[in-house]
Enzyme design. Structure first.
Site, PDB file in Angstrom:
ATOM      1  N   LYS A  32       0.818  -0.840  -0.188  1.00 46.23           N
ATOM      2  CA  LYS A  32      -0.076   0.191   0.207  1.00 46.23           C
ATOM      3  C   LYS A  32       0.766   1.461   0.341  1.00 46.23           C
ATOM      4  CE  LYS A  32      -2.173  -1.255   4.248  1.00 46.23           C
ATOM      5  NZ  LYS A  32      -1.673  -2.406   4.221  1.00 46.23           N
ATOM      6  N   SER A  33       1.658   1.654   0.703  1.00 47.43           N
ATOM      7  CA  SER A  33       2.441   2.412   1.341  1.00 47.43           C
ATOM      8  C   SER A  33       3.430   2.219  -0.054  1.00 47.43           C
ATOM      9  CB  SER A  33       3.242   2.954   2.372  1.00 47.43           C
ATOM     10  OG  SER A  33       2.651   2.702   3.643  1.00 47.43           O
ATOM     11  N   SER A 100      -6.756  -0.287   7.380  1.00 47.04           N
ATOM     12  CA  SER A 100      -8.237  -0.079   7.380  1.00 47.04           C
ATOM     13  C   SER A 100      -9.326  -1.168   7.463  1.00 47.04           C
ATOM     14  CB  SER A 100      -8.212   0.869   6.386  1.00 47.04           C
ATOM     15  OG  SER A 100      -8.149   0.730   5.414  1.00 47.04           O
TER      16      SER A 100
END
Length: 192
Positions: A32-33, A100
Site C-alpha cells: 500500500k505505502s 483499514s
C-alpha cells in the site's frame, strides 16, 4: 468540495485534476505505502499537489495514543479520514495508505467525501506472500504471540466488496499497478 486544479506540467503543458483521496487498503506488506508513494511521485512529476498519509506515520504522531482494539482501529481510521478530508478541501490529492481492516470503517470514511472523490484501491495480496515479505518482521512477532490483534493472523481483514480499483500485488508490478490506477482516473476524468 470538488475543486478543479489547473497547473502547468513539467513540460509546460496544462494538467487538470480534481482533489480526491485514493484510499489504499490491504494487509500489512501488501504494498500500500509503496504504491501510494509511487502515485505521489507521478503527481509531483505532473506538477500536481499531492500528499501521502501513511498508517505508520500517523500512528507515531497524531494517533500514538491508540492501540489495536476494534474501537481504537475505528478511531485511527476516523482521524485519518478527517485529515484526508481537510487536505482534499485544500485542493490536495491524497493517497491514504491504511490497512483499514473493517468494511464499516472504510464506509464511514467514504461518507465523509462527495460522490466520486473517495476512491478505494484494494491492494490484494495473499497472506502467505505478505508474510514472506514481512518488511517489518511483524508477522513473525504475531505468529509468536508477541503481537496480539494483528490483522490477517489474530484479527480479521474484511476485503472490500466493491472497490473502485483492485491491484493484484502478487501479479502486477508497481509500474503496472500505477498505470492501472492512472487509467481508472483518466476514465473518470479525474486526471488528464
Amino acid at each position: 468540495m470538488r475543486e478543479e486544479l489547473h497547473m502547468k506540467g513539467k513540460g509546460g503543458e496544462k494538467v487538470t485534476a480534481r482533489s480526491y483521496v485514493l484510499w489504499f487498503t490491504g494487509l500489512s506488506g501488501a504494498g500500500k505505502s509503496t504504491l501510494a508513494n509511487e502515485m505521489h511521485a507521478m503527481y509531483q512529476a505532473r506538477g500536481l499537489n499531492s500528499y501521502v498519509l501513511d498508517g505508520d506515520r500517523l500512528r507515531s504522531s497524531l494517533n500514538r495514543d491508540l492501540g489495536y482494539t476494534p474501537n481504537d482501529r475505528a478511531e485511527n481510521i476516523r482521524r485519518a479520514g478527517e485529515v484526508a478530508k481537510i487536505l482534499t478541501e485544500a485542493g490536495v490529492i491524497v493517497m491514504a495508505a491504511f490497512i483499514s481492516p473493517y468494511k464499516r470503517d472504510r464506509e464511514m470514511i467514504r461518507q465523509m467525501f462527495a460522490a466520486g472523490t473517495f476512491i478505494e484501491v484494494y491492494v490484494q495480496c495473499p497472506l502467505q506472500i505478505c508474510e514472506a515479505r514481512d518488511p517489518k518482521g511483524l508477522y513473525k512477532l504475531a505468529r509468536a504471540g508477541t503481537i496480539s490483534d494483528f490483522t490477517g493472523i489474530s484479527s480479521e481483514y474484511e476485503a472490500p466488496e466493491h472497490p473502485e480499483v483492485v491491484v493484484t500485488a502478487d501479479h502486477m508490478s508497481i509500474p503496472a499497478s500505477v498505470d492501472h490506477i492512472v487509467a481508472y482516473l483518466k476514465q473518470r476524468r479525474l486526471l488528464s
